[in-house]
Design a protein around this motif. Structure first.
Motif, PDB file in Angstrom:
ATOM      1  N   ALA A   1       0.814  -1.212   0.000  1.00 30.17           N
ATOM      2  CA  ALA A   1       0.000   0.000   0.000  1.00 30.17           C
ATOM      3  C   ALA A   1       0.854   1.273   0.000  1.00 30.17           C
ATOM      4  N   THR A   2       2.000   1.227   0.664  1.00 29.59           N
ATOM      5  CA  THR A   2       2.812   2.440   0.789  1.00 29.59           C
ATOM      6  C   THR A   2       3.919   2.524  -0.246  1.00 29.59           C
ATOM      7  N   GLY A   3       4.460   1.391  -0.642  1.00 31.57           N
ATOM      8  CA  GLY A   3       5.556   1.390  -1.600  1.00 31.57           C
ATOM      9  C   GLY A   3       6.857   1.871  -0.972  1.00 31.57           C
ATOM     10  N   LYS A   4       7.906   1.826  -1.775  1.00 35.07           N
ATOM     11  CA  LYS A   4       9.234   2.239  -1.318  1.00 35.07           C
ATOM     12  C   LYS A   4       9.438   3.728  -1.567  1.00 35.07           C
ATOM     13  N   ASP A   5      10.301   4.346  -0.759  1.00 33.70           N
ATOM     14  CA  ASP A   5      10.648   5.743  -0.984  1.00 33.70           C
ATOM     15  C   ASP A   5      11.753   5.821  -2.043  1.00 33.70           C
ATOM     16  N   ALA A   6      12.280   6.996  -2.260  1.00 36.55           N
ATOM     17  CA  ALA A   6      13.302   7.206  -3.295  1.00 36.55           C
ATOM     18  C   ALA A   6      14.562   6.389  -3.042  1.00 36.55           C
ATOM     19  N   ARG A   7      14.832   6.065  -1.780  1.00 36.16           N
ATOM     20  CA  ARG A   7      16.025   5.281  -1.441  1.00 36.16           C
ATOM     21  C   ARG A   7      15.739   3.783  -1.413  1.00 36.16           C
ATOM     22  N   GLY A   8      14.500   3.393  -1.758  1.00 37.08           N
ATOM     23  CA  GLY A   8      14.148   1.980  -1.784  1.00 37.08           C
ATOM     24  C   GLY A   8      13.774   1.403  -0.441  1.00 37.08           C
ATOM     25  N   VAL A   9      13.413   2.271   0.507  1.00 39.20           N
ATOM     26  CA  VAL A   9      13.074   1.845   1.869  1.00 39.20           C
ATOM     27  C   VAL A   9      11.574   2.021   2.090  1.00 39.20           C
ATOM     28  N   TYR A  10      10.965   1.039   2.736  1.00 34.70           N
ATOM     29  CA  TYR A  10       9.554   1.160   3.101  1.00 34.70           C
ATOM     30  C   TYR A  10       9.438   2.036   4.340  1.00 34.70           C
ATOM     31  N   ARG A  11       8.598   3.046   4.287  1.00 31.01           N
ATOM     32  CA  ARG A  11       8.379   3.950   5.421  1.00 31.01           C
ATOM     33  C   ARG A  11       6.941   3.801   5.896  1.00 31.01           C
ATOM     34  N   VAL A  12       6.684   2.708   6.594  1.00 33.57           N
ATOM     35  CA  VAL A  12       5.332   2.463   7.088  1.00 33.57           C
ATOM     36  C   VAL A  12       5.435   1.881   8.493  1.00 33.57           C
ATOM     37  N   ASP A  13       4.587   2.364   9.372  1.00 33.95           N
ATOM     38  CA  ASP A  13       4.518   1.819  10.726  1.00 33.95           C
ATOM     39  C   ASP A  13       3.553   0.645  10.679  1.00 33.95           C
ATOM     40  N   THR A  14       4.099  -0.558  10.641  1.00 34.53           N
ATOM     41  CA  THR A  14       3.249  -1.732  10.480  1.00 34.53           C
ATOM     42  C   THR A  14       2.350  -1.972  11.687  1.00 34.53           C
ATOM     43  N   ALA A  15       2.756  -1.535  12.860  1.00 34.00           N
ATOM     44  CA  ALA A  15       1.896  -1.666  14.049  1.00 34.00           C
ATOM     45  C   ALA A  15       0.665  -0.785  13.891  1.00 34.00           C
ATOM     46  N   ASP A  16       0.844   0.439  13.424  1.00 32.92           N
ATOM     47  CA  ASP A  16      -0.302   1.320  13.167  1.00 32.92           C
ATOM     48  C   ASP A  16      -1.197   0.745  12.083  1.00 32.92           C
ATOM     49  N   TYR A  17      -0.567   0.215  11.042  1.00 27.74           N
ATOM     50  CA  TYR A  17      -1.327  -0.386   9.952  1.00 27.74           C
ATOM     51  C   TYR A  17      -2.147  -1.572  10.459  1.00 27.74           C
ATOM     52  N   LEU A  18      -1.540  -2.408  11.285  1.00 23.70           N
ATOM     53  CA  LEU A  18      -2.243  -3.543  11.880  1.00 23.70           C
ATOM     54  C   LEU A  18      -3.428  -3.060  12.710  1.00 23.70           C
ATOM     55  N   GLY A  19      -3.221  -2.009  13.491  1.00 21.92           N
ATOM     56  CA  GLY A  19      -4.309  -1.452  14.291  1.00 21.92           C
ATOM     57  C   GLY A  19      -5.472  -0.992  13.434  1.00 21.92           C
ATOM     58  N   LYS A  20      -5.166  -0.356  12.311  1.00 30.69           N
ATOM     59  CA  LYS A  20      -6.228   0.106  11.405  1.00 30.69           C
ATOM     60  C   LYS A  20      -6.969  -1.065  10.782  1.00 30.69           C
ATOM     61  N   VAL A  21      -6.232  -2.105  10.391  1.00 32.67           N
ATOM     62  CA  VAL A  21      -6.860  -3.289   9.793  1.00 32.67           C
ATOM     63  C   VAL A  21      -7.796  -3.950  10.799  1.00 32.67           C
ATOM     64  N   ILE A  22      -7.317  -4.144  12.022  1.00 33.11           N
ATOM     65  CA  ILE A  22      -8.143  -4.789  13.047  1.00 33.11           C
ATOM     66  C   ILE A  22      -9.339  -3.913  13.408  1.00 33.11           C
TER      67      ILE A  22
END
Length: 70
Positions: A31-52
């Protein structure tokens, strides 16, 4: 969650399968994709909270919680 009642954030510990967590992490990355340096910038704990939270809302957790047998 349009027209949803007032919501509060609750910090909890919960048990989920490793497979479920892996699926959520994969979805978060996709959903977030990689940034310009090829790094994922996503807080997976927050994402998990939203999914639940969305799952609980969609499946009427409020009614489930009111049922004494649960």
């Amino acid at each position: 969650m349009s027209n949803a009642p007032e919501m509060i954030t609750v910090q909890v510990n919960l048990d989920i399968t490793a497979e479920a967590l892996q699926a959520v992490v994969a979805s978060a990355k996709k959903a977030t994709g990689k940034d310009a340096r090829g790094v994922y910038r996503v807080d997976t704990a927050d994402y998990l909270g939203k999914v639940i939270s969305q799952f609980l809302y969609d499946h009427d957790f409020e009614a489930f919680a009111r049922e004494l047998n649960n």
